[in-house]
Write a protein that holds these residues in place. Structure first.
Motif, PDB file in Angstrom:
ATOM      1  N   HIS A 170       0.841  -1.203   0.000  1.00  0.00           N
ATOM      2  CA  HIS A 170       0.000   0.000   0.000  1.00  0.00           C
ATOM      3  C   HIS A 170       0.871   1.247   0.000  1.00  0.00           C
ATOM      4  CE1 HIS A 170      -2.840  -3.008   1.472  1.00  0.00           C
ATOM      5  NE2 HIS A 170      -3.774  -2.217   0.965  1.00  0.00           N
ATOM      6  N   GLY A 171       0.336   2.324  -0.543  1.00  0.00           N
ATOM      7  CA  GLY A 171       1.017   3.608  -0.534  1.00  0.00           C
ATOM      8  C   GLY A 171       0.779   4.343   0.775  1.00  0.00           C
ATOM      9  N   HIS A 185       8.857   5.827  -6.167  1.00  0.00           N
ATOM     10  CA  HIS A 185       7.806   5.667  -7.171  1.00  0.00           C
ATOM     11  C   HIS A 185       8.502   5.603  -8.505  1.00  0.00           C
ATOM     12  CE1 HIS A 185       3.690   5.849  -8.561  1.00  0.00           C
ATOM     13  NE2 HIS A 185       3.979   6.841  -9.366  1.00  0.00           N
ATOM     14  N   THR A 243       6.459   0.148  -9.731  1.00  0.00           N
ATOM     15  CA  THR A 243       5.195   0.039  -9.009  1.00  0.00           C
ATOM     16  C   THR A 243       4.329   1.247  -9.316  1.00  0.00           C
ATOM     17  OG1 THR A 243       6.120   1.076  -7.042  1.00  0.00           O
ATOM     18  CG2 THR A 243       6.207  -1.324  -7.153  1.00  0.00           C
ATOM     19  N   THR A 244       3.028   1.028  -9.239  1.00  0.00           N
ATOM     20  CA  THR A 244       2.047   2.078  -9.500  1.00  0.00           C
ATOM     21  C   THR A 244       0.958   1.992  -8.443  1.00  0.00           C
ATOM     22  OG1 THR A 244       2.436   1.933 -11.889  1.00  0.00           O
ATOM     23  CG2 THR A 244       0.397   3.001 -11.188  1.00  0.00           C
ATOM     24  N   SER A 245       0.559   3.129  -7.897  1.00  0.00           N
ATOM     25  CA  SER A 245      -0.545   3.174  -6.933  1.00  0.00           C
ATOM     26  C   SER A 245      -1.870   3.266  -7.668  1.00  0.00           C
ATOM     27  CB  SER A 245      -0.402   4.383  -6.004  1.00  0.00           C
ATOM     28  OG  SER A 245       0.685   4.209  -5.154  1.00  0.00           O
ATOM     29  N   ARG A 303      -1.000  -0.724  -4.087  1.00  0.00           N
ATOM     30  CA  ARG A 303       0.092  -0.594  -5.053  1.00  0.00           C
ATOM     31  C   ARG A 303       0.233  -1.910  -5.810  1.00  0.00           C
ATOM     32  NH1 ARG A 303       3.199   3.536  -5.016  1.00  0.00           N
ATOM     33  NH2 ARG A 303       5.124   2.523  -5.633  1.00  0.00           N
ATOM     34  N   GLN A 355       2.707  -3.981  -9.012  1.00  0.00           N
ATOM     35  CA  GLN A 355       3.990  -4.016  -9.696  1.00  0.00           C
ATOM     36  C   GLN A 355       3.790  -4.525 -11.122  1.00  0.00           C
ATOM     37  OE1 GLN A 355       6.889  -6.949  -8.352  1.00  0.00           O
ATOM     38  NE2 GLN A 355       8.476  -5.388  -8.508  1.00  0.00           N
TER      39      GLN A 355
END
Length: 110
Positions: free
Chosen positions: A45-46, A109, A80-82, A69, A71
């Protein structure tokens, strides 16, 4: 509250008639910020995001969310991207990440 794709974890009555509502997304996956492909490999998690919501009578409503988040296994370096939701623009979260990273306290990020 009628928020699609959102589940409430808990509600806390705070000071000054503030309802703190802790929520999470019920959606799975997002799109890679680099290649745009759908991704679903969970990666934690972000940072918690605090969002003001419309008041409920005399109570202020504040939502707290830790975005999921994911991958990307297709891109080099596996960035990785939220996950972003309709509740807030992606640019809001990106600005917070850049500020935290610049201060040396945020997560990476890629």
């Amino acid at each position: 509250m009628n928020l699609p794709d959102i589940a409430i974890d808990r509600v806390v009555l705070g000071e000054h008639k503030t309802l703190k509502i802790y929520i999470h997304s019920t959606l799975e996956g997002t799109h890679c910020h680099r290649c745009g492909q759908p991704i679903d490999h969970a990666y934690g998690h972000g940072q918690e995001i605090k969002l003001r919501h419309l008041p409920l009578g005399e109570y202020k409503i504040v939502l707290f969310l830790r975005p999921k988040r994911y991958q990307c296994r297709s891109c080099e370096g596996h960035p990785t991207t939220s996950q972003t939701l309709f509740l807030y623009p992606a640019s809001l979260y990106d600005e917070r990440l850049r500020a935290a990273h610049a201060a040396g306290t945020g997560e990476q990020h890629a």
